[in-house]
Design a protein around this motif. Structure first.
Motif, PDB file in Angstrom:
ATOM      1  N   LEU A   1     -13.582 -35.656  28.846  1.00  0.00           N
ATOM      2  CA  LEU A   1     -13.507 -34.377  28.092  1.00  0.00           C
ATOM      3  C   LEU A   1     -14.855 -34.070  27.743  1.00  0.00           C
ATOM      4  CD1 LEU A   1     -10.234 -34.859  26.205  1.00  0.00           C
ATOM      5  CD2 LEU A   1     -10.491 -34.078  28.560  1.00  0.00           C
ATOM      6  N   ILE A   2     -15.388 -32.887  28.491  1.00  0.00           N
ATOM      7  CA  ILE A   2     -16.868 -32.343  28.489  1.00  0.00           C
ATOM      8  C   ILE A   2     -16.612 -31.185  27.882  1.00  0.00           C
ATOM      9  CG2 ILE A   2     -18.809 -32.145  29.851  1.00  0.00           C
ATOM     10  CD1 ILE A   2     -17.890 -34.011  31.782  1.00  0.00           C
ATOM     11  N   ARG A   3     -17.702 -30.871  26.947  1.00  0.00           N
ATOM     12  CA  ARG A   3     -17.551 -29.642  26.338  1.00  0.00           C
ATOM     13  C   ARG A   3     -18.453 -28.609  27.130  1.00  0.00           C
ATOM     14  NH1 ARG A   3     -18.862 -33.049  21.527  1.00  0.00           N
ATOM     15  NH2 ARG A   3     -21.218 -32.894  22.229  1.00  0.00           N
ATOM     16  N   PRO A   4     -18.392 -27.126  26.978  1.00  0.00           N
ATOM     17  CA  PRO A   4     -18.933 -26.413  27.851  1.00  0.00           C
ATOM     18  C   PRO A   4     -20.594 -26.636  27.571  1.00  0.00           C
ATOM     19  CG  PRO A   4     -17.340 -25.159  26.571  1.00  0.00           C
ATOM     20  CD  PRO A   4     -17.574 -26.541  26.022  1.00  0.00           C
ATOM     21  N   ASP A   5     -21.172 -27.132  26.638  1.00  0.00           N
ATOM     22  CA  ASP A   5     -22.828 -27.272  26.562  1.00  0.00           C
ATOM     23  C   ASP A   5     -23.042 -28.777  27.412  1.00  0.00           C
ATOM     24  OD1 ASP A   5     -21.652 -29.361  24.789  1.00  0.00           O
ATOM     25  OD2 ASP A   5     -22.558 -28.254  22.878  1.00  0.00           O
ATOM     26  N   GLY A   6     -22.116 -29.486  27.913  1.00  0.00           N
ATOM     27  CA  GLY A   6     -22.461 -30.617  28.493  1.00  0.00           C
ATOM     28  C   GLY A   6     -22.260 -31.846  27.810  1.00  0.00           C
ATOM     29  N   GLY A   7     -22.024 -31.854  26.304  1.00  0.00           N
ATOM     30  CA  GLY A   7     -21.702 -33.096  25.691  1.00  0.00           C
ATOM     31  C   GLY A   7     -20.504 -33.534  25.997  1.00  0.00           C
ATOM     32  N   ILE A   8     -20.087 -34.885  25.888  1.00  0.00           N
ATOM     33  CA  ILE A   8     -19.027 -35.479  26.177  1.00  0.00           C
ATOM     34  C   ILE A   8     -18.252 -35.806  24.812  1.00  0.00           C
ATOM     35  CG2 ILE A   8     -17.639 -37.680  26.897  1.00  0.00           C
ATOM     36  CD1 ILE A   8     -20.058 -38.049  29.018  1.00  0.00           C
ATOM     37  N   ARG A   9     -17.100 -35.033  24.782  1.00  0.00           N
ATOM     38  CA  ARG A   9     -16.381 -35.131  23.597  1.00  0.00           C
ATOM     39  C   ARG A   9     -15.490 -36.133  23.445  1.00  0.00           C
ATOM     40  NH1 ARG A   9     -11.169 -33.827  21.570  1.00  0.00           N
ATOM     41  NH2 ARG A   9     -10.353 -33.057  23.454  1.00  0.00           N
ATOM     42  N   ALA A  10     -14.737 -36.751  24.440  1.00  0.00           N
ATOM     43  CA  ALA A  10     -14.250 -37.973  24.321  1.00  0.00           C
ATOM     44  C   ALA A  10     -13.742 -38.419  25.811  1.00  0.00           C
ATOM     45  CB  ALA A  10     -12.743 -37.599  23.948  1.00  0.00           C
TER      46      ALA A  10
END
Length: 424
Positions: A216-225
């Motif tokens: 699960l990837i945030r819109p800023d490119g960071g991986i949330r989970a």
């Protein structure tokens, strides 16, 4: 009949269309079901298959309303337009628009390689397509020029639109890329090839990993989970209409139902043990799946049980007799598409029974591409090893086979030795 009565009957008909439950799988395809989409009211489903056709179904009674034939290869992607139009994308590189009638309205776009995914923009006026030619395209439906997105180092397996209209692409190069209107994309580097991608209403991106993990990837490119779905590759994703749940399917045949906020699997659907290649939600409480058994099935997500009969007995593992064999372990990546035995039949790829000494494109009833049929190759231990050394795209131009190589010479040799024994 008074207008108020007619309106009441129309409302009742719509309600029944959504709530009616099919009591048997939808049968009609002659090959694995590779793509699925369901209308917003749940009354109809569109499926695409390796048999080169697409079928429009009445979900409530399982009846095939239309069979769409215009492609020269497997239909890998389908999509539904807000105005009722149907889209199919296939191995032949073409994306075809269908409306009423038996013939397609027009070819919307053409890729230089197989089409692997389709998505419709939030405004309903553009579509995105991904291809194994290494590109994605954003194509206006009014006939304007397409915007080509290139940069992946390999095939592009999936596309999705973010709520703000930006494009998301996912590829065999283990990247997810978020494309602004102009300029370079934001590239998210992962540890595994990505087989499918979807975008939620809040902008979060879900990426299906070949390592069996959903990211699960945030819109800023960071991986949330990261959510482990299973040991087999995740090959298909679907997002529920409210965006709260994800369905993730594996080549092993299991489907994980994921609570997106909690990032955990809440329910696992277990089918007959064949790959599940495609998924679509039907409202909040039903899931439609398509897979290697050539059927379109429905599932009750409140219970985790199939709607209608389902043979739940798992097929015996065809590789169990080769436990500990390195070549058999290498072949695990191939078993979703190829069988080994005389009665195994064709799957997404032709049976390998009797492969050594056989000329290329010689299995009866298998829909080889025209380019593949023109090749002059006999399958021997040497040619099979070379296929996986340099990759199918170079060794067999025009192939439908996904691009893959086996880099270690000892693994290629082990695979060949295994195939010599297993395909006799």
């Amino acid at each position: 009949m008074p207008p108020s009565s007619r309106l009441a009957l129309a409302a009742l008909a719509c309600l029944l269309a959504v709530t009616a439950r099919a009591e048997a799988p939808m049968r009609g395809h002659g090959g694995p079901v590779r793509a699925l989409a369901v209308t917003a009211d749940g009354s109809r489903a569109l499926s695409g298959s390796f048999d080169t056709s697409a079928i429009l179904w009445s979900v409530a009674d399982g009846a095939a309303l239309r069979v769409l034939r215009a492609h020269d290869g497997a239909v890998n992607a389908v999509a539904l337009l807000p105005d009722g139009g149907l889209l199919t994308g296939a191995e032949d590189g073409r994306i075809v628009l269908w409306r009423e009638g038996p013939e397609p309205e027009r070819i919307v776009a053409t890729h230089a390689g197989p089409v692997s995914g389709l998505a419709v923009a939030p405004d309903g006026r553009r579509i995105a397509s991904s291809s194994w030619d290494g590109t994605a395209r954003i194509t206006p439906l009014d006939g304007g020029p397409a915007l080509v997105r290139a940069g992946h180092q390999g095939g592009v397996n999936g596309v999705a639109f973010l709520p703000d209209g930006r494009l998301v692409t996912a590829g065999t190069d283990a990247t997810v890329r978020i494309w602004p209107e102009t300029g370079a994309p934001l590239t998210v580097q992962l540890d595994t090839p990505v087989n499918a991608v979807v975008a939620a209403p809040d902008g979060e991106i879900a990426a299906a990993g070949a390592d069996g993990t959903l990211r699960l990837i945030r819109p800023d490119g960071g991986i949330r989970a990261s959510v482990e779905i299973g040991p087999r590759p995740v090959v298909a994703l679907a997002l529920s209409p409210d965006g709260r749940r994800l369905a993730a399917a594996t080549v092993g045949g299991a489907v994980g139902l994921v609570d997106r906020a909690e990032a955990r699997v809440r329910l696992t659907l277990v089918g007959p043990g064949l790959p599940v290649w495609s998924l679509a939600f039907r409202g909040a409480d039903e899931l439609v799946t398509g897979g290697g058994d050539r059927l379109v099935r429905l599932w009750d997500l409140r219970t985790g049980e199939p709607i209608g009969p389902l043979a739940m007995t798992r097929q015996a593992d065809p590789l169990a007799a080769f436990a500990g064999d390195r070549g058999a372990e290498v072949f695990r990546a191939c078993e979703a598409c190829h069988t080994l035995t005389p009665d195994g039949g064709n799957r997404a790829g032709p049976t390998l029974h009797g492969v050594f000494g056989r000329r290329i494109a010689a299995v009866p009833d298998y829909p080889y591409s025209p380019a593949f049929r023109r090749l002059d190759i006999v399958w021997t231990p040497e040619t099979v090893a070379r296929l996986f050394e340099i990759g199918p795209a170079r060794f067999t131009p025009g192939t439908k086979m996904p691009e893959q190589t086996i880099t270690a010479a000892e693994d290629r040799a082990a695979l060949v030795r295994f195939l010599e024994r297993a395909t006799r």
